[in-house]
Design an enzyme around this catalytic site. Structure first.
Site: not given
Ligand code: IFM
Length: 471
Positions: A168, A373
């Site tokens: 991320e 995720e």
């Protein structure tokens, strides 16, 4: 529901994910030095309740039991990150053997239990010394990262096949340098754009460094959290607001990574902040490296509309306040999408995951996708019998796995799913107040209790078939 409709491909990875700072603890042990998250969490007022990752869930000492638990649950893969300042404390120079040895022990334990290790090099914990030298807005940090990647590749390349460079990078760049709600807590819009570029460059240089050090069978990728942005109405202004957020949340990473360019609309939207002259000749070629997979992290969709000059509108984008991370796209309102919410206040909407998978199947044809995720926080508590029943989380996982299955049935090449998170942990600026784990952690005693959702997920993992949630 018949089995035929809900059977996942054989070899599909059934995993859970964690990150070093969120679980390891042992913050000052065996030569580890502070990362930006140590500094940030120790700064009064930055993290709810003054929580830190000093002890976290003590995984550094309890990893063998944690791996045993993963095996008991039936997981076939485990995604973890390496703490940069544990293996290369100042962000420069040789690796510290004691740091490397911890990851060797962890990986050996995983392999002994038949669990595939999936290693992420960077999950937000920059060595503090590199931040002091300028951090991600500073170009040299990308060079340092490639050196660190080579050290880890040399040390662990014989044991790990699945490698991700960054987790991320949007959060690192925009929450860390523009919104200031993540470490290092800066609020300088142009610093976020510089950071985004240097994170892209770091990925590209590290991918090359890894290819040169790890065996050819290694699979290399990156884990992104693309926003699944939807306009509130079909009105052209709202559609344009969605375009602006998509450019800043997603295409600022995917366009250089996949196509070797920064998109014209992104450059135009941010022109008042920078001319992007920090992008040097050759950078885009360095960034666009062959990928073996693209990791997608998904939690909730994003619903936006345009704000006219002077007009006020809802601004909670789910990232916890602070200054706007949306540099160059400040005139956008963020709305709560309809539907149930998790304890983070994030709307539960598996169609966002399906749409995201379809999008990347179209944008990057032939590139395998991994859900690196997906999960939800709820206010879990043990009952009088010590059991943790979390039907909302099971329903969340069921809905999202059904969306993944639907995408696969439509021809999208999804190779695996990593639930976030294996166990309750340090949820960044929210401290320990949000529980994302499939396994409950009683923090004072560090006791682990698999929640009902973990047992359910284990049954799905063992059979490769989606089970109905328990009633
Ligand atoms: O806990 C985080 C993780 O570190 C990165 N992705 C989102 C999770 C939930 O907020």
């Amino acid at each position: 529901m018949t089995d035929a409709k809900v059977t996942f491909p054989s070899g599909f990875l059934w995993g859970a994910a964690t990150a070093a700072y969120q679980i390891e603890g042992a913050a000052a042990k065996d030569g580890r030095t502070p990362s930006i998250w140590d500094t940030f969490s120790h700064t009064p007022g930055k993290v709810l309740g003054g929580d830190t990752g000093d002890t976290a869930v003590d995984h550094y000492h309890r990893f063998a039991d944690d791996v045993k638990l993963m095996a008991e649950l039936g997981l076939t893969a485990y995604r973890f990150s390496v703490s940069w300042s544990r293996v290369q404390p100042t962000g420069r120079g040789p690796a510290v053997q004691r740091g490397i040895d911890f990851y060797k022990r962890l990986i050996d334990e995983l392999l002994a239990h038949g669990i595939a290790p999936s290693l992420t090099l960077y999950h937000w914990d920059l060595p503090q010394e590199l931040e002091d030298a300028g951090g991600w807005p500073h170009r040299d940090t990308a060079v340092r990262f490639a050196e660190y990647a080579a050290l880890v590749g040399e040390a662990l390349g014989d044991r790990v096949e699945l490698w991700s460079t960054l987790n991320e990078p949007w959060c690192s760049a925009f929450l860390g340098y523009a919104a200031g709600v993540h470490a290092p807590g800066r609020t300088v819009p142009v610093a976020a754009l510089r950071a985004a570029h240097h994170l892209n460059l770091a990925h590209g240089l590290a991918a090359q460094a890894l290819r040169a050090t790890v065996p050819a069978r290694a699979q290399l990728g990156i884990c992104l959290n693309p926003a699944q942005v939807r306009p509130l109405t079909d009105d052209a202004a709202d559609v344009d607001a969605a375009r602006r957020i998509d450019a800043l949340a997603t295409r600022v990473f995917t366009s250089p990574l996949l196509f070797g360019r920064y998109d014209e609309d992104l450059l135009a939207d941010t022109a008042k902040l920078t001319d992007w002259s920090f992008v040097r000749e050759g950078d885009l070629a360095n960034i666009r490296q062959p990928l073996d997979f693209l990791g997608l992290n998904y939690y909730t969709p994003t619903l936006v509309s345009a704000l006219a000059d002077g007009e006020e509108g809802p601004r909670d984008d789910g990232h916890g306040g602070g200054a706007s991370p949306w540099v160059g796209a400040e005139r956008v309102a963020f709305h709560q999408p309809p539907g149930e919410r998790t304890a983070m206040g994030w709307t539960v909407d598996p169609t966002g995951l399906y749409d995201l998978l379809k999008r990347f199947a179209a944008d990057a044809p032939g590139l395998p996708l991994l859900i690196t995720e997906n999960g939800a926080a709820y206010d879990d508590k043990p009952d009088a019998d010590g059991q943790v029943n979390d039907p909302e989380r099971t329903a969340y996982l069921h809905g999202h796995l059904a969306a993944v299955h639907r995408a696969i049935a439509d021809g999208v090449d999804v190779r695996g799913y990593f639930l976030w998170s294996l166990m309750d942990n340090f949820e960044w600026a929210y401290g320990y107040s949000k529980r994302f784990g499939a396994v409950y952690v009683d923090y004072p005693s560090q006791t682990r209790i698999p929640k009902q959702s973990a047992r359910w997920y284990g049954r799905v993992a063992r059979g490769g078939v989606l089970q109905e949630p328990p009633r």
